[in-house]
Design a protein around this motif. Structure first.
Motif, PDB file in Angstrom:
ATOM      1  N   HIS A   1       7.328   4.760  -5.461  1.00  0.00           N
ATOM      2  CA  HIS A   1       7.228   5.752  -4.391  1.00  0.00           C
ATOM      3  C   HIS A   1       6.913   5.116  -3.048  1.00  0.00           C
TER       4      HIS A   1
ATOM      5  N   GLU B   1       0.994  -1.238  -3.376  1.00  0.00           N
ATOM      6  CA  GLU B   1       0.157  -0.679  -4.442  1.00  0.00           C
ATOM      7  C   GLU B   1       0.867  -0.910  -5.770  1.00  0.00           C
TER       8      GLU B   1
ATOM      9  N   GLU C   1       5.146  10.258  -0.982  1.00  0.00           N
ATOM     10  CA  GLU C   1       3.732  10.627  -0.961  1.00  0.00           C
ATOM     11  C   GLU C   1       3.298  10.757   0.493  1.00  0.00           C
TER      12      GLU C   1
ATOM     13  N   HIS D   1       1.597   2.897   2.208  1.00  0.00           N
ATOM     14  CA  HIS D   1       1.836   1.910   1.152  1.00  0.00           C
ATOM     15  C   HIS D   1       3.156   2.156   0.448  1.00  0.00           C
TER      16      HIS D   1
HETATM   17 ZN    ZN Z   1       0.701   5.898  -3.803  1.00  0.00          ZN
END
Ligand code: ZN
Length: 137
Positions: free
Chosen positions: A79, A55, A129, A8
């Protein structure tokens, strides 16, 4: 490490309710879940785009990470999240190669994923991430 795809893209927003309108009415995506992650002091909203998600992250506390990000930089991309096989190995490998880790061990993120962040100082300025879906329920 063994990255399979971009899981994501995390986007910091002031209001999920307001931002959902753009993603649904202009882009024609459908919000399929809204979830609060108390530990991270955020509310999240998810859209599927192929096998990648968008997200949206709204802060529930101005002292939380997203609250601070928006205060400093405003709304925008926060991110990038890669899906990996073997998140612990990926973290160990990164650390051995000199990458600064934010999370030395994975923790639970939204949607029950095991997640860990790499520090943007070590990733060319992109908060990165790593995540892995293990409880396939
Ligand atoms: Zn995330």
């Amino acid at each position: 490490m063994n990255i399979t795809h971009i899981e994501h893209i995390g986007i910091a927003v002031k209001s999920i309710e307001e931002s959902i309108k753009y993603y649904e009415n202009i882009l024609g995506l459908k919000c399929y879940a809204v979830e609060e992650v108390k530990e991270q002091k955020v509310k999240t909203a998810f859209f599927m785009v192929g096998q990648t998600k968008i997200e949206l992250l709204e802060s529930t506390d101005s002292e939380g990470p997203i609250g601070k990000f928006i205060e400093k930089k405003g709304e925008g991309i926060h991110h990038l999240a890669f899906a990996v096989n073997g998140i612990e190995n990926a973290l160990t490998e990164s650390e051995n190669k000199g990458v600064q880790l934010i999370d030395k061990t994975p923790r639970k993120g939204a949607e029950g994923l095991d997640i860990a962040f790499l520090h943007p100082k070590s990733t060319g300025g992109v908060l990165t991430e790593l995540c892995e879906k293990r409880d396939k329920a």
